[in-house]
Design a protein around this motif. Structure first.
Motif, PDB file in Angstrom:
ATOM      1  N   ARG A 288       7.727  -0.720  35.591  1.00 28.70           N
ATOM      2  CA  ARG A 288       9.067  -0.482  35.053  1.00 28.70           C
ATOM      3  C   ARG A 288       9.713  -1.776  34.550  1.00 28.70           C
ATOM      4  O   ARG A 288      10.446  -1.761  33.562  1.00 28.70           O
ATOM      5  CB  ARG A 288       9.949   0.176  36.107  1.00 28.70           C
ATOM      6  N   TRP A 289       9.466  -2.881  35.226  1.00 26.10           N
ATOM      7  CA  TRP A 289      10.009  -4.155  34.755  1.00 26.10           C
ATOM      8  C   TRP A 289       9.345  -4.598  33.451  1.00 26.10           C
ATOM      9  O   TRP A 289       9.998  -5.197  32.586  1.00 26.10           O
ATOM     10  CB  TRP A 289       9.807  -5.249  35.794  1.00 26.10           C
ATOM     11  N   TYR A 290       8.049  -4.322  33.327  1.00 30.33           N
ATOM     12  CA  TYR A 290       7.249  -4.934  32.267  1.00 30.33           C
ATOM     13  C   TYR A 290       7.835  -4.769  30.855  1.00 30.33           C
ATOM     14  O   TYR A 290       8.039  -5.786  30.154  1.00 30.33           O
ATOM     15  CB  TYR A 290       5.815  -4.393  32.321  1.00 30.33           C
ATOM     16  N   PRO A 291       8.120  -3.561  30.365  1.00 25.90           N
ATOM     17  CA  PRO A 291       8.596  -3.467  28.975  1.00 25.90           C
ATOM     18  C   PRO A 291       9.933  -4.159  28.767  1.00 25.90           C
ATOM     19  O   PRO A 291      10.182  -4.733  27.700  1.00 25.90           O
ATOM     20  CB  PRO A 291       8.682  -1.958  28.718  1.00 25.90           C
ATOM     21  N   ALA A 292      10.796  -4.130  29.765  1.00 25.96           N
ATOM     22  CA  ALA A 292      12.097  -4.780  29.643  1.00 25.96           C
ATOM     23  C   ALA A 292      11.929  -6.299  29.572  1.00 25.96           C
ATOM     24  O   ALA A 292      12.626  -6.983  28.805  1.00 25.96           O
ATOM     25  CB  ALA A 292      13.000  -4.393  30.793  1.00 25.96           C
ATOM     26  N   VAL A 293      11.013  -6.833  30.363  1.00 26.89           N
ATOM     27  CA  VAL A 293      10.754  -8.276  30.332  1.00 26.89           C
ATOM     28  C   VAL A 293      10.142  -8.677  28.998  1.00 26.89           C
ATOM     29  O   VAL A 293      10.530  -9.692  28.385  1.00 26.89           O
ATOM     30  CB  VAL A 293       9.855  -8.703  31.508  1.00 26.89           C
ATOM     31  N   VAL A 294       9.199  -7.890  28.512  1.00 29.51           N
ATOM     32  CA  VAL A 294       8.586  -8.190  27.217  1.00 29.51           C
ATOM     33  C   VAL A 294       9.642  -8.181  26.119  1.00 29.51           C
ATOM     34  O   VAL A 294       9.677  -9.073  25.249  1.00 29.51           O
ATOM     35  CB  VAL A 294       7.458  -7.204  26.900  1.00 29.51           C
ATOM     36  N   ASP A 295      10.524  -7.187  26.114  1.00 33.32           N
ATOM     37  CA  ASP A 295      11.590  -7.143  25.120  1.00 33.32           C
ATOM     38  C   ASP A 295      12.472  -8.393  25.198  1.00 33.32           C
ATOM     39  O   ASP A 295      12.897  -8.929  24.168  1.00 33.32           O
ATOM     40  CB  ASP A 295      12.450  -5.889  25.313  1.00 33.32           C
TER      41      ASP A 295
END
Length: 253
Positions: A240-247
């Motif tokens: 769940r963190w991953y896409p937000a961090v990538v963005d």
């Protein structure tokens, strides 16, 4: 001087000079490429993007979602990052960048009331904060408004430390501890209030992004005790963190 060795020395010297020149040129190219890569990872800076995971025991003891997230980012090519915090890494089965700011038993309201965050920020100078806080507040029957007030204080302190701080705030994972029948409803109430709170505080210079860690997370299948994540739970949190961090790293937010 031996007349037979002098010509050899004279012939060899230019070769050494040529090798040295090529080596220096290659070194300059490598440094230039490194600087370009760093700048791409963190616009306007030649330093790695510094990411602080902030929370309680779900983040820190051992908080292996951090290790999984770091590895996922590395595998995807986001190598110019530095996880930071005053807390030392704990074992998660593989090497990772494990510094963090996860403090077992801490409340968001307590961190705000005791003015703890400014010292942690000064020691680590993060660019990005991943905040999963509120579990112990819910357990301690702190009201939703009290938790949101604490969040507001913490966000203000983050922006005082870095006016361009990028802040990711979790809607926290569900709870079903044996000694707190009301905790599940309290988490639901807190999570429902977070998006509106965040919308009122987000800015262009310091965006505040809500990350839904609640939906699809099972206290039965994904925790060891109704609160703390097991292996499947840590995997879900990292995902769940991953896409937000990538963005955040790529400037999409």
């Amino acid at each position: 001087m031996n007349p037979h060795t002098a010509p050899t020395a004279r012939r060899t010297a230019p070769r050494y000079a040529l090798v040295l020149t090529l080596a220096l040129a290659l070194l300059g190219l490598t440094l230039a490429q490194t600087g370009t890569a760093r700048a791409a990872g963190h616009p306007g800076s030649t330093a790695a993007t510094r990411i602080m995971p902030l929370g309680d025991s779900i983040t820190g003891s051992p908080g292996c979602w951090r290790a999984l997230l770091w590895r996922d980012l590395m595998d995807a090519g986001h190598t110019d990052i530095d996880f930071v915090g005053t807390q030392a890494p704990q074992g998660c089965g593989f090497p990772h960048d494990g510094e963090h700011e996860g403090h077992g038993g801490f409340l968001a309201t307590g961190i705000a009331e005791q003015n703890l965050l400014p010292g942690w920020l000064a020691a680590t100078t993060p660019d990005v904060v991943l905040m999963h806080l509120g579990t112990n507040d819910v357990w301690s029957a702190r009201t939703t408004s009290a938790v949101l007030d604490a969040y507001t204080t913490l966000v203000g302190q983050m922006r005082e430390a870095n006016p361009r701080m990028r802040i990711l705030v979790a809607q926290i994972i569900p709870m079903a501890p044996a000694d707190c029948a009301a905790c599940g409803e309290r988490v639901t109430d807190l999570n429902a209030a977070i998006p509106g709170w965040a919308a009122g505080l987000t800015t262009t210079d310091s965006p505040l992004t809500v990350v839904d860690q609640w939906t699809g997370f099972s206290t039965t299948a994904d925790t060891t005790d109704g609160v703390h994540p097991n292996d499947s739970g840590t995997r879900k949190i990292a995902d769940r963190w991953y896409p937000a961090v990538v963005d955040t790293l790529t400037g999409a937010v």
